[in-house]
Design an enzyme around this catalytic site. Structure first.
Site, mmCIF file in Angstrom:
data_model
loop_
_atom_site.group_PDB
_atom_site.id
_atom_site.type_symbol
_atom_site.label_atom_id
_atom_site.label_comp_id
_atom_site.label_asym_id
_atom_site.label_seq_id
_atom_site.Cartn_x
_atom_site.Cartn_y
_atom_site.Cartn_z
ATOM 1 N N GLY A 147 4.948 -10.314 4.047
ATOM 2 C CA GLY A 147 5.691 -10.170 5.303
ATOM 3 C C GLY A 147 5.076 -11.026 6.398
ATOM 4 O O GLY A 147 3.853 -11.106 6.516
ATOM 5 N N LEU A 172 6.669 3.280 1.654
ATOM 6 C CA LEU A 172 7.557 2.136 1.861
ATOM 7 C C LEU A 172 8.591 2.371 2.962
ATOM 8 O O LEU A 172 9.084 3.475 3.151
ATOM 9 C CB LEU A 172 8.278 1.810 0.543
ATOM 10 C CG LEU A 172 7.347 1.549 -0.649
ATOM 11 C CD1 LEU A 172 8.157 1.309 -1.917
ATOM 12 C CD2 LEU A 172 6.421 0.363 -0.373
ATOM 13 N N HIS A 173 8.872 1.293 3.682
ATOM 14 C CA HIS A 173 9.928 1.302 4.698
ATOM 15 C C HIS A 173 10.782 0.057 4.491
ATOM 16 O O HIS A 173 10.540 -0.723 3.563
ATOM 17 C CB HIS A 173 9.323 1.377 6.104
ATOM 18 C CG HIS A 173 8.252 0.358 6.368
ATOM 19 N ND1 HIS A 173 8.497 -0.999 6.371
ATOM 20 C CD2 HIS A 173 6.919 0.486 6.596
ATOM 21 C CE1 HIS A 173 7.379 -1.650 6.624
ATOM 22 N NE2 HIS A 173 6.401 -0.770 6.751
ATOM 23 N N GLU A 174 11.746 -0.123 5.379
ATOM 24 C CA GLU A 174 12.691 -1.247 5.233
ATOM 25 C C GLU A 174 11.990 -2.615 5.213
ATOM 26 O O GLU A 174 12.499 -3.563 4.634
ATOM 27 C CB GLU A 174 13.729 -1.224 6.350
ATOM 28 C CG GLU A 174 14.906 -0.309 6.076
ATOM 29 C CD GLU A 174 15.733 -0.745 4.859
ATOM 30 O OE1 GLU A 174 16.082 -1.934 4.757
ATOM 31 O OE2 GLU A 174 16.007 0.127 4.007
ATOM 32 N N MET A 186 0.844 -1.194 0.000
ATOM 33 C CA MET A 186 0.000 0.000 0.000
ATOM 34 C C MET A 186 0.885 1.253 0.000
ATOM 35 O O MET A 186 0.428 2.345 0.319
ATOM 36 C CB MET A 186 -0.939 -0.001 1.204
ATOM 37 C CG MET A 186 -1.907 -1.185 1.158
ATOM 38 S SD MET A 186 -3.438 -0.895 2.043
ATOM 39 C CE MET A 186 -2.826 -0.666 3.700
ATOM 40 N N ASP A 209 2.373 -9.545 8.963
ATOM 41 C CA ASP A 209 0.917 -9.722 8.861
ATOM 42 C C ASP A 209 0.643 -11.218 8.732
ATOM 43 O O ASP A 209 0.274 -11.703 7.663
ATOM 44 C CB ASP A 209 0.388 -8.945 7.652
ATOM 45 C CG ASP A 209 0.661 -7.463 7.798
ATOM 46 O OD1 ASP A 209 -0.161 -6.782 8.419
ATOM 47 O OD2 ASP A 209 1.716 -6.983 7.323
ATOM 48 N N SER A 256 6.102 -0.249 10.449
ATOM 49 C CA SER A 256 4.757 -0.179 9.880
ATOM 50 C C SER A 256 4.498 1.253 9.426
ATOM 51 O O SER A 256 4.944 2.198 10.085
ATOM 52 C CB SER A 256 3.733 -0.568 10.948
ATOM 53 O OG SER A 256 2.448 -0.143 10.563
ATOM 54 N N HIS A 316 9.039 -3.334 3.774
ATOM 55 C CA HIS A 316 8.646 -3.561 2.377
ATOM 56 C C HIS A 316 9.884 -3.879 1.525
ATOM 57 O O HIS A 316 9.863 -4.778 0.681
ATOM 58 C CB HIS A 316 8.002 -2.301 1.777
ATOM 59 C CG HIS A 316 6.742 -1.860 2.449
ATOM 60 N ND1 HIS A 316 6.658 -0.697 3.185
ATOM 61 C CD2 HIS A 316 5.497 -2.411 2.481
ATOM 62 C CE1 HIS A 316 5.420 -0.549 3.632
ATOM 63 N NE2 HIS A 316 4.696 -1.568 3.230
ATOM 64 N N GLN A 339 -2.752 -12.571 7.614
ATOM 65 C CA GLN A 339 -2.935 -12.283 6.190
ATOM 66 C C GLN A 339 -2.225 -13.333 5.327
ATOM 67 O O GLN A 339 -2.778 -13.845 4.350
ATOM 68 C CB GLN A 339 -2.390 -10.885 5.878
ATOM 69 C CG GLN A 339 -2.263 -10.579 4.403
ATOM 70 C CD GLN A 339 -1.879 -9.123 4.165
ATOM 71 O OE1 GLN A 339 -2.715 -8.250 4.206
ATOM 72 N NE2 GLN A 339 -0.602 -8.872 3.930
HETATM 73 P P1 AMP Z 1 1.336 -3.002 3.458
HETATM 74 O O1 AMP Z 1 1.915 -1.921 2.612
HETATM 75 O O2 AMP Z 1 1.218 -2.631 4.895
HETATM 76 O O3 AMP Z 1 0.070 -3.586 2.882
HETATM 77 O O4 AMP Z 1 2.394 -4.184 3.448
HETATM 78 C C1 AMP Z 1 2.835 -4.765 2.246
HETATM 79 C C2 AMP Z 1 3.652 -5.982 2.560
HETATM 80 O O5 AMP Z 1 4.764 -5.623 3.372
HETATM 81 C C3 AMP Z 1 2.870 -7.052 3.354
HETATM 82 O O6 AMP Z 1 3.207 -8.337 2.867
HETATM 83 C C4 AMP Z 1 3.377 -6.846 4.754
HETATM 84 O O7 AMP Z 1 3.309 -8.025 5.545
HETATM 85 C C5 AMP Z 1 4.814 -6.461 4.502
HETATM 86 N N1 AMP Z 1 5.377 -5.750 5.663
HETATM 87 C C6 AMP Z 1 4.869 -4.657 6.277
HETATM 88 N N2 AMP Z 1 5.636 -4.311 7.334
HETATM 89 C C7 AMP Z 1 6.652 -5.212 7.384
HETATM 90 C C8 AMP Z 1 7.774 -5.395 8.250
HETATM 91 N N3 AMP Z 1 8.014 -4.587 9.285
HETATM 92 N N4 AMP Z 1 8.619 -6.422 7.991
HETATM 93 C C9 AMP Z 1 8.395 -7.265 6.939
HETATM 94 N N5 AMP Z 1 7.357 -7.134 6.095
HETATM 95 C C10 AMP Z 1 6.493 -6.128 6.304
#
Ligand code: AMP
Length: 281
Positions: free
Chosen positions: A147, A33-35, A30, A150, A185, A37, A153
């Protein structure tokens, strides 16, 4: 790196790569982005011939009153980060093309979607599985990386792929954390400094559970009581749930006999944070 905004263009790009025998890796996000992602992106780049990352804040997975409008967005920065990682295509679809007027079809993994996070966020996982099956049909990946952060998920998506005979392989990557253990997050930015300080106790409580099991404790209720005491001793922290579950089926466990996954959701200020850890007794 190609920036693709239209569904047809992404389908064509993917088809062309498949015709050329390329193994397509895919990371749905979504954005903002962070480390965490980027660790998924690196894994995809590593194991695939070409990598697609999508950025789509999916309205279908936010309930009424949730943070869809406030969800942080920074497309320009995201694109730059993905370019640096060697991503081949970024797919950034329009909400109006993903959900045109008359949209009526949903995919739901029964049971699993209504537990734990699904108890309070009742339409959340239906929104996730629906958008993912659309995205998988558009991107046509060989592998998609999710990740462990989640965890529910991941289990739900894997169930959907098995049940519907999808040809995409689902892989996971470990949770990336801040120095003090807080799982990265996009929602951490909702925390003020006091709340940020309390938020680190989520991971500390998971580590407490690991330690208690290592020391021989097998009664889940006893461990959960200690975890609750630790988290609730902090300001602004309001526990939604802490559960010990079977890592494959997500069935609740009340005595630890085998590997378990500890899942938790805690409201800290206006952020709803989740985390989890695997324990091998
Ligand atoms: P999101 O943008 O929150 O929908 O996350 C996209 C993907 O990044 C999902 O598969 C999440 O599980 C993964 N993700 C989010 N935060 C982390 C994290 N801290 N470490 C590893 N994967 C993550």
């Amino acid at each position: 790196m190609k920036i693709i905004k239209k569904i047809k263009a992404q389908k064509n790009w993917s088809q062309e790569n498949r015709n050329n025998g390329k193994f397509i890796g895919y990371v749905p996000t979504m954005g903002f982005l962070h480390e965490g992602h980027l660790s998924l992106v690196r894994k995809s780049v590593d194991i695939s011939d070409v990598t697609v990352v999508s950025i789509f804040v999916n309205p279908g997975q936010f309930g009424p009153g949730e943070d869809f409008k406030d969800y942080p967005r920074d497309e320009e920065r995201d694109i730059k980060l993905l370019e640096e990682e060697g991503v081949d295509a970024v797919f950034i679809p329009d909400e109006s093309e993903m959900y045109p007027p008359g949209f009526k079809t949903y995919v739901e993994v029964e049971g699993l979607s209504r537990k734990y996070c699904g108890e309070t966020r009742t339409i959340h996982f239906r929104g996730v599985t629906t958008v993912l099956i659309k995205l998988f049909n558009i991107v046509k990946p060989d592998v998609a990386i999710f990740g462990e952060k989640d965890y529910q998920q991941f289990i739900i998506v894997r169930r959907m792929c098995r049940d519907l005979n999808l040809d995409v392989r689902i892989e996971t990557s470990p949770t990336v954390r801040e120095k003090d253990g807080l799982a990265m997050s996009s929602r951490n930015r909702y925390l003020n400094s006091e709340e940020r300080n309390s938020a680190r106790f989520l991971y500390k409580s998971l580590l407490l559970a690991v330690r208690m099991v290592k020391e021989g404790e097998r009664e889940v209720d006893t461990i959960i009581d200690e975890m609750k005491d630790l988290i609730e001793s902090k300001e602004h922290a309001d526990i939604e749930y802490i559960e010990f579950v079977d890592p494959e089926t997500l069935e609740k466990v009340d005595k630890i006999r085998d590997n378990v996954r500890v899942l938790l959701a805690v409201r800290v200020g206006k952020a709803r944070l989740i985390d989890n850890i695997g324990i091998e007794p």
